[in-house]
Design a protein around this motif. Structure first.
Motif, mmCIF file in Angstrom:
data_model
loop_
_atom_site.group_PDB
_atom_site.id
_atom_site.type_symbol
_atom_site.label_atom_id
_atom_site.label_comp_id
_atom_site.label_asym_id
_atom_site.label_seq_id
_atom_site.Cartn_x
_atom_site.Cartn_y
_atom_site.Cartn_z
ATOM 1 N N UNK A 156 -5.128 6.754 -92.829
ATOM 2 C CA UNK A 156 -4.367 6.758 -91.572
ATOM 3 C C UNK A 156 -5.192 6.084 -90.486
ATOM 4 N N UNK A 157 -5.143 4.759 -90.397
ATOM 5 C CA UNK A 157 -6.012 4.025 -89.467
ATOM 6 C C UNK A 157 -5.671 4.219 -87.990
ATOM 7 N N UNK A 158 -4.508 4.758 -87.677
ATOM 8 C CA UNK A 158 -4.088 4.842 -86.281
ATOM 9 C C UNK A 158 -4.291 6.217 -85.650
ATOM 10 N N UNK A 159 -4.964 7.115 -86.332
ATOM 11 C CA UNK A 159 -5.187 8.433 -85.754
ATOM 12 C C UNK A 159 -6.629 8.565 -85.268
ATOM 13 N N UNK A 160 -6.846 9.494 -84.356
ATOM 14 C CA UNK A 160 -8.193 9.786 -83.895
ATOM 15 C C UNK A 160 -8.851 10.765 -84.865
ATOM 16 N N UNK A 161 -10.080 10.475 -85.227
ATOM 17 C CA UNK A 161 -10.796 11.299 -86.191
ATOM 18 C C UNK A 161 -12.103 11.765 -85.572
ATOM 19 N N UNK A 162 -12.374 13.057 -85.627
ATOM 20 C CA UNK A 162 -13.672 13.592 -85.228
ATOM 21 C C UNK A 162 -14.220 14.428 -86.365
ATOM 22 N N UNK A 163 -15.533 14.607 -86.385
ATOM 23 C CA UNK A 163 -16.156 15.353 -87.473
ATOM 24 C C UNK A 163 -17.206 16.292 -86.921
ATOM 25 N N UNK A 164 -17.367 17.440 -87.544
ATOM 26 C CA UNK A 164 -18.362 18.420 -87.122
ATOM 27 C C UNK A 164 -19.161 18.915 -88.295
ATOM 28 N N UNK A 165 -20.464 18.965 -88.131
ATOM 29 C CA UNK A 165 -21.365 19.461 -89.167
ATOM 30 C C UNK A 165 -21.879 20.831 -88.730
ATOM 31 N N UNK A 166 -21.636 21.852 -89.545
ATOM 32 C CA UNK A 166 -22.041 23.215 -89.218
ATOM 33 C C UNK A 166 -23.056 23.727 -90.231
ATOM 34 N N UNK A 167 -23.930 24.576 -89.785
ATOM 35 C CA UNK A 167 -24.811 25.320 -90.684
ATOM 36 C C UNK A 167 -24.303 26.746 -90.723
ATOM 37 N N UNK A 168 -23.863 27.187 -91.872
ATOM 38 C CA UNK A 168 -23.317 28.528 -92.006
ATOM 39 C C UNK A 168 -22.264 28.566 -93.095
ATOM 40 N N UNK A 169 -21.682 29.732 -93.344
ATOM 41 C CA UNK A 169 -20.653 29.889 -94.381
ATOM 42 C C UNK A 169 -19.407 29.075 -94.048
ATOM 43 N N UNK A 170 -18.775 28.540 -95.077
ATOM 44 C CA UNK A 170 -17.632 27.648 -94.864
ATOM 45 C C UNK A 170 -16.414 28.375 -94.298
ATOM 46 N N UNK A 171 -16.068 29.539 -94.842
ATOM 47 C CA UNK A 171 -14.849 30.219 -94.414
ATOM 48 C C UNK A 171 -14.895 30.637 -92.938
ATOM 49 N N UNK A 172 -15.965 31.310 -92.460
ATOM 50 C CA UNK A 172 -16.006 31.632 -91.029
ATOM 51 C C UNK A 172 -15.986 30.395 -90.139
ATOM 52 N N UNK A 173 -16.607 29.314 -90.602
ATOM 53 C CA UNK A 173 -16.605 28.080 -89.825
ATOM 54 C C UNK A 173 -15.185 27.539 -89.669
ATOM 55 N N UNK A 174 -14.449 27.487 -90.769
ATOM 56 C CA UNK A 174 -13.069 27.003 -90.719
ATOM 57 C C UNK A 174 -12.197 27.906 -89.848
ATOM 58 N N UNK A 175 -12.372 29.213 -89.964
ATOM 59 C CA UNK A 175 -11.579 30.139 -89.166
ATOM 60 C C UNK A 175 -11.888 30.004 -87.686
ATOM 61 N N UNK A 176 -13.146 29.780 -87.362
ATOM 62 C CA UNK A 176 -13.527 29.584 -85.964
ATOM 63 C C UNK A 176 -12.894 28.318 -85.397
ATOM 64 N N UNK A 177 -12.960 27.232 -86.145
ATOM 65 C CA UNK A 177 -12.380 25.966 -85.699
ATOM 66 C C UNK A 177 -10.855 25.999 -85.703
ATOM 67 N N UNK A 178 -10.266 26.862 -86.532
ATOM 68 C CA UNK A 178 -8.809 26.935 -86.632
ATOM 69 C C UNK A 178 -8.156 27.455 -85.364
#
Length: 330
Positions: free
Chosen positions: A89-111
């Motif tokens: 999808x070349x026309x969308x804005x993309x950002x990325x975040x690198x976290x140190x910690x468990x994956x599930x709590x990280x996803x829930x926090x960002x959700x």
């Protein structure tokens, strides 16, 4: 260390996807990028990893040894994910975040700041025989927004970003089912496809003297089904809707209809679910066995995980010194 925020196109919340380099995550990324393009919103990609822990069991400490190359590997996973997302999808804005910690709590926090979360069925650390991993199951149970779980094809390749099929939705007359129906119609409109609405009528076990005639039970089920679909049909005219009333266990019926489907949509728990149960038996079963991506939908957004004001990960299991800060890649 730089900090950035996911900027949504047209003021909409982003589609959030978790990646870890697995085939399952690749399918989730492709699906999420295509969905973000369809919604005209931003795509937020995150990856979480953990430092090795050294010390005695009563005094564990995080050790960030850059010689281990874990951070470099994590950055590579994110960079590759961003490149692939922009190809899809070349026309969308993309950002990325690198976290140190468990994956599930990280996803829930960002959700908390997302409209939709997309995850693979299981990651690189999953057991071979486990169909749905602990991260995808936890996020599906606790996220404040709809969650889509994408499973790779049986031969190991990633699920395509633009599959051809219908939207299948489970209908049981409950409030949560109504939310699932609404989500299914929205997906059908954006994907220009039809809907197969499935209601499974399971005969109840009663004392012979209280047995309700089968034709009466069937009439009640059909009326509940029609009432659940009527308002959606009126609002989304022009959508091809096929109603399927089957006599089967709800989970088995939905799994059967998932073959060849583009997306299977279920409520987090149905009419017969316990009030305190975050995921019902039907939604758990289809997450494990459906042949297409599964969307788990709740009727309302909740705030089970409160994000910190600085946008950094905080976890109840963190060491006294706290987890390292979020590192943003953009």
């Amino acid at each position: 260390m730089t900090k950035a925020k996911a900027l949504n196109n047209r003021g909409r919340r982003a589609v959030l996807v978790g990646v870890d380099g697995s085939v399952s995550a690749q399918g989730a990324l492709a699906w999420a990028a295509a969905e973000a393009a369809s919604r005209h919103c931003a795509l937020r990609i995150i990856h979480a990893f953990s430092w090795p822990m050294l010390g005695n069991p009563l005094d564990l400490t995080y050790v960030g040894d850059t010689d281990l190359g874990l951070e470099s590997a994590a950055e590579w996973v994110l960079t590759e994910a961003q490149m692939h997302a922009r190809e899809v999808a070349p026309n969308i804005r993309v950002s990325a975040g690198l976290f140190v910690g468990p994956a599930a709590p990280t996803l829930l926090n960002e959700a908390q700041n997302a409209d939709l979360v997309v995850v693979g069925s299981r990651g690189v650390g999953g057991f071979r025989g486990l169909l749905v991993g602990s991260v995808s199951a936890t996020v599906s149970a606790h996220a404040p927004c709809p969650v889509v779980v994408v499973r790779p094809h049986g031969h190991g390749t990633a699920f395509p970003a633009s599959p051809i099929g219908r939207i299948v939705v489970g209908v049981d007359g409950s409030e949560i089912s109504a939310a699932a129906i609404r989500f299914a119609f929205q997906q059908a409109v954006s994907r220009h496809t039809g809907i197969t609405a499935v209601h499974a009528a399971t005969p109840t076990r009663r004392h012979p003297s209280l047995q309700i005639p089968a034709d009466i039970v069937d009439q009640i089920d059909r009326q509940l089904f029609a009432e659940a679909m009527e308002s959606r049909r009126a609002r989304f005219s022009g959508i091809d809707v096929q109603a399927e009333l089957v006599h089967s266990h709800p989970a088995q019926a939905l799994i059967d209809f998932s073959a060849g489907a583009e997306l299977l949509v279920v409520g987090s728990h149905g009419r017969g679910g316990f009030a305190g149960m975050l995921l019902g038996s039907v939604s758990q079963a289809v997450l494990q066995h459906a042949a297409c991506p599964v969307a788990v939908v709740r009727p309302h957004r909740t705030s089970s995980v409160k994000p910190s004001s600085a946008g950094r990960l905080r976890c109840a299991t963190a060491s006294p010194g706290g987890l390292p800060d979020l590192k943003e890649l953009s």
